[in-house]
Design a protein around this motif. Structure first.
Motif, PDB file in Angstrom:
ATOM      1  N   VAL A  41       0.850  -7.123   3.954  1.00 31.87           N
ATOM      2  CA  VAL A  41       0.072  -7.510   2.774  1.00 31.87           C
ATOM      3  C   VAL A  41       0.577  -6.795   1.535  1.00 31.87           C
ATOM      4  O   VAL A  41       0.763  -7.404   0.470  1.00 31.87           O
ATOM      5  CB  VAL A  41      -1.430  -7.202   2.991  1.00 31.87           C
ATOM      6  N   GLY A  42       0.831  -5.496   1.672  1.00 32.47           N
ATOM      7  CA  GLY A  42       1.350  -4.741   0.536  1.00 32.47           C
ATOM      8  C   GLY A  42       2.692  -5.260   0.071  1.00 32.47           C
ATOM      9  O   GLY A  42       2.934  -5.415  -1.135  1.00 32.47           O
ATOM     10  N   GLY A  43       3.584  -5.555   1.028  1.00 31.39           N
ATOM     11  CA  GLY A  43       4.910  -6.068   0.677  1.00 31.39           C
ATOM     12  C   GLY A  43       4.850  -7.414  -0.008  1.00 31.39           C
ATOM     13  O   GLY A  43       5.584  -7.671  -0.977  1.00 31.39           O
ATOM     14  N   ILE A  44       3.973  -8.284   0.486  1.00 30.73           N
ATOM     15  CA  ILE A  44       3.834  -9.618  -0.128  1.00 30.73           C
ATOM     16  C   ILE A  44       3.305  -9.503  -1.555  1.00 30.73           C
ATOM     17  O   ILE A  44       3.801 -10.170  -2.470  1.00 30.73           O
ATOM     18  CB  ILE A  44       2.895 -10.490   0.726  1.00 30.73           C
ATOM     19  N   LEU A  45       2.312  -8.656  -1.757  1.00 36.28           N
ATOM     20  CA  LEU A  45       1.747  -8.486  -3.096  1.00 36.28           C
ATOM     21  C   LEU A  45       2.788  -7.927  -4.068  1.00 36.28           C
ATOM     22  O   LEU A  45       2.932  -8.413  -5.193  1.00 36.28           O
ATOM     23  CB  LEU A  45       0.546  -7.546  -3.039  1.00 36.28           C
ATOM     24  N   VAL A  46       3.517  -6.908  -3.614  1.00 34.04           N
ATOM     25  CA  VAL A  46       4.546  -6.305  -4.477  1.00 34.04           C
ATOM     26  C   VAL A  46       5.632  -7.329  -4.783  1.00 34.04           C
ATOM     27  O   VAL A  46       6.061  -7.487  -5.941  1.00 34.04           O
ATOM     28  CB  VAL A  46       5.156  -5.061  -3.808  1.00 34.04           C
TER      29      VAL A  46
END
Length: 274
Positions: A41-46
């Protein structure tokens, strides 16, 4: 923290089954999935924000990329996944235990901070003695080239990194494991999972990355132990924040006043978490 048999995973089936082995396997799968989803989730948002900025013609500097990662990956990603899991199971924030630290809690914070740094120094000495090669942390290397990033990471350690990572990996992952396993096993497995996710934030050969991960397990064992002893997520969050802030501060001071050109083994072995 102790578990309650009536806790459910969002269905009519209880968390605890009649087969202890099934309970353990279920807890392990959920714990690993939470870690993977948090990273994903963090990677997708970034990635989405960076691409949006690039399409808008905004240059993404190293400093801006760190700000985006801190806010979205650590804050929204980790914290959001943790809160989402609690909501899914119908649990309140009291599941992770959150309170203003008492004098006893403060004592554990101080003791845990000293212990985590002492373990880091000991591990660094052992690594130097046996001639093992740790993998540098990519964030620390970026800080070498852009020292102003380190000044941002110092307060971020307390405001985002410590709280976000501890909420997910101690408050949710460790607690979930503790519902099926003894506290010592839950602490160790949660620490191992947390350390392992840093594989891709390190640079160098796989063997060197494993050396750094083995070192990173040590302070996280302290975080988990202090959490288990206090039942207050604020305690490991403060220890974690202070631990990171100390290493970032030492690196910044070394760059500014010692004219360092290579990453010192003390920091390289530490695998600074982000």
């Amino acid at each position: 923290m102790s578990s309650e048999s009536e806790l459910t995973d969002g269905t009519d089936d209880p968390i605890s089954s009649s087969d202890p082995l099934v309970d353990v396997l279920r807890a392990l799968v959920v714990a690993v999935l939470l870690a993977v989803v948090g990273i994903g989730v963090g990677g997708i948002l970034v990635g989405a924000v960076v691409l949006t900025l690039l399409f808008a013609g905004v240059g993404v500097t190293p400093l801006l990329s760190i700000v985006i990662s801190l806010a979205l990956a650590t804050g929204v990603g980790f914290g959001g996944v943790a809160l989402g899991y609690l909501r899914y199971r119908g649990l309140g924030i009291d599941y992770v235990g959150i309170a203003v630290p008492s004098l006893r809690d403060v004592a554990f914070v101080v003791g845990g901070y000293v212990a985590s740094l002492a373990l880091l120094v000991l591990a660094s000495v052992v690594i130097s003695t046996v001639g093992a090669e740790p993998a540098p942390n990519t964030t620390a290397e970026m800080g070498m080239e852009n020292p102003e990033i380190l000044l941002l990471l110092i307060p971020a350690s307390f405001l985002l990194i410590g709280p976000g990572e501890e909420l997910l990996y101690r408050g949710v992952v460790q607690n979930r494991l503790g519902e099926a396993l003894p506290a010592a096993a839950a602490i160790f497995l949660a620490s191992l999972i947390f350390a392992s996710i840093h594989f891709f934030s390190l640079s160098g050969a796989p063997r060197a990355r494993l050396v750094s991960i083995s070192v990173l397990v040590l302070p996280t064992l302290v975080f988990g132990t202090m959490y288990e002893l206090t039942d207050n997520i604020v305690v490991p969050a403060l220890i974690h924040g202070a631990y990171n802030a100390t290493l970032f501060s030492l690196l910044y001071l070394t760059i500014r006043f010692a004219g360092m050109e290579e990453l010192p083994q003390f920091v390289a072995a530490a695998s600074l978490p982000l």
